[in-house]
Enzyme design. Sequence first.
Site, PDB file in Angstrom:
ATOM      1  N   CYS A 180       0.831  -1.209   0.000  1.00 30.82           N
ATOM      2  CA  CYS A 180       0.000   0.000   0.000  1.00 30.82           C
ATOM      3  C   CYS A 180       0.861   1.254   0.000  1.00 30.82           C
ATOM      4  CB  CYS A 180      -0.909   0.003   1.224  1.00 30.82           C
ATOM      5  SG  CYS A 180      -2.293  -1.126   1.130  1.00 30.82           S
ATOM      6  N   GLU A 237       4.026   1.433   2.218  1.00 26.30           N
ATOM      7  CA  GLU A 237       5.085   1.141   3.167  1.00 26.30           C
ATOM      8  C   GLU A 237       6.471   1.343   2.555  1.00 26.30           C
ATOM      9  OE1 GLU A 237       2.209  -0.658   2.351  1.00 26.30           O
ATOM     10  OE2 GLU A 237       2.411  -2.528   3.456  1.00 26.30           O
TER      11      GLU A 237
END
Length: 845
Positions: free
Chosen positions: A433, A435
């Site tokens: 996502c 990170e």
Amino acid sequence: MIEKGFSKPTARVERLKKMILDATPYVESDRAVLVTEAYKETEGMSPIMRRAKADEKIFNNLPVTIRDDELIVGAITKHPRSTEICPEFSYDWVEKEFDTMATRVADPFVIPKETAQELHEVFKYWPGKTTSELASSYMSQETKDCQAAGVFTVGNYFYGGVGHVCVDYGKVLEKGFRGIIAEVVDAMMKMDLSDPSYIKKQQFYNALIITYNAAINFAHRYADEARRLAAAETNSTRKAELLQIAANCDRVPENGARNFYEACQSFWFIQSMMQIESSGHSISPGRFDQYMYPYLAADKNISKEFAQELVDCIWIKLNDVNKTRDEVSAQAFAGYAVFQNIGAGGQTPDGLDATNEVSYMMMDACAHTKLPAPSFSIRVWQGTPDEFLYRACELARIGLGVPAMYNDEVIIPALENRGVSLEDAREYCIIGCVEPQCPHKTEGWHDAAFFNVAKVLDITIHGGKVGDKQLGPVVPDMCEWKTIDEFYDAFQKEMAYFVQHLAEADNCVDIAHAERCPLPFQSAMVDDCIKRGKSVQEGGAIYNFTGPQAFGIADSGDSIYAMNKHVFQDKDMTTCQLKEALDANFGRPVGAKANETASCSTDAITEQKVFEAVKKVLGNSCNIDMSDLQKMCGVKDTCTGASSSEYDNIYRLMDNTESFGNDIDEVDMVSRKIARIYCEEVQKYTNPRGGQFQAGVYPVSANVLFGKDVGALPDGRLAKQPLADGVSPRQGKDVKGPTAAMNSVAKLDHFLASNGTLLNQKFLPSALAGDTGLQNFASVVRSYFDHKGMHVQFNVVDRATLLAAQKDPDKYKDLVVRVAGYSAQFVVLAKEVQDDIISRTEQTF
């Protein structure tokens, strides 16, 4: 002019895209059958050797599929956009869904009867042998109870492979798999025979050699298939293409790539074989423009048009990868999300701008394919060319939800704060996502858990209880609080307890993966696994982290601010009155929307209508209170305790309180404090690989699913309704424009949330039109990043379009939206996730 527009894709790319959009996702059984055969044949071997023999069996026997029109080959499944099953991680949930997976609300897959029968036979081998069962055996009952109550979940890695890694694509492009084997042999020759770890290292090195020889054969099998198809092909153009594909697969990835086409094919074999080895998602290609550009720059024989078509074909292949999850997890990851994050821009290790020609080609590929994958990201810093940012904004304006944008000025120091060197931090890529991590040197365990901060607030309000069960520590419940400090004391105790059990759950799963499913193919492409002689799962990476993410920050911050203002400062109500209103869901039926009339019964609804009618006639002269009106009309209040009007008054007071997202310091600082409490609690823990826990604040789409576990909150949110997504303000509460919303979000300590934060914004297309719109758009991004925001992503679509797509989905199959840290076809999302996206504030300038 600033805006340049995007060219049209080739006819081939259009046909390949149609194949993806029209595909029906299937569950296939080939991999499950092969891995089970391998495990049956290797009883008694070490775990790493069993995994190597499993890889060997799969790479040598998985069906070889070349789809029509493909220039880049290598498929995980026979059907497009379908999935294999990996029973070594978990299996029982699949069998339970044989009859329902095709009709479930989120991410349905068809399981043919013959496939179900094959899987049923395979699953007989696996009881007591999976990573999920081993992880569960390590967990305390208290930890399991926390998960069952919806405080957190570690289901992501509990049910599947870890994924969430970026391997060394560049090393393979340069040296090939033969180069990796040579590196392994060299390490074997240097082993110290007096070292007690010598025996395990020897097993690890043997496993790598077995695995990579089979991986070379996997590519050669595609070369053979391409030649077979070419022999039968009557179209001379396609015949030539197939023969070139065969030549490419003969060459790479066994050897280093000599040109851009070979580099593209080699890249895809790495990506597809990573997916085949384990069921982990978020296997992210990382800084594609950095390791691919040298091959484009050196290739004097390729046209710009053909090079772009090859990149477009890779984008199509990334959409061919799919994954099935259990029914609950599917709702949290709604939209067939696989999270293959690929990035462009940013800095070089020595701090210079890294933008190159491939960076722009990646944007063109997104515009050409207009598909959910890959999750395309750009890095922005003070040295980012204006042209690059304008082009990115122009892409975002199309309405695909990409690119997501990341701030080097926050992420690089945040990673340094976790012990990453400056050079490695400058090389960061985005995984899954949102990170950040240093590519091919990190086992980040990102997305390790969803942690529901709003649920902890709910539990604190009730003295540590969920219903009648004492789940957390015994603390004074809301009625006993005399000051806001007493609340914070109780909240801190509950947070400490639940985060400790979160860490326990994650570490149990971590241990299980190391013991039962070390991954040799992945490990050889992560530094320093070969040097250390151990797999990624056993701590072979240079940097090791565990990254659980929170959601419900804005809901909790707004709730605490409203509670402090109206209960402890203005004394508009008592703590008991507020608690009673919360327990009654502000007089509304559970599941009601915020705009529905407060009621506990039909009588209460009638009462409210009579009151409103009388007030409309009498106007401001109306002085009839509700109790008098009840007596006049003979209406009985069926609510227990306070009347529905009192609940409604409390609701309206709390709901109309100032909210996070409007650049109000005293409001925003409460959310900042809540986020810090979570992050600082998380970072107290370490994992079995010797690394630190680091917090993130992003939800995937769990804010919708896990909102169902949370009762009414003091901010006016009703029971079971969605929570705010990531660090975004609550839906519809950021009413002072995009700059004010971003200023609020930037006040959070993003440096501390080094596992990533997520800000969603939705713009009306008209707000971004023309050169002026692009300039405003880019200025908003620059301003947010100057204020030290970490990440932002955009939906550029109007409410009317989304509602039309809900009503007539067949006409909007190619409508792609940003859900959370990923994009998805809008029409395949569960309606409640669609509704959540529709409810987000539509920003304009």
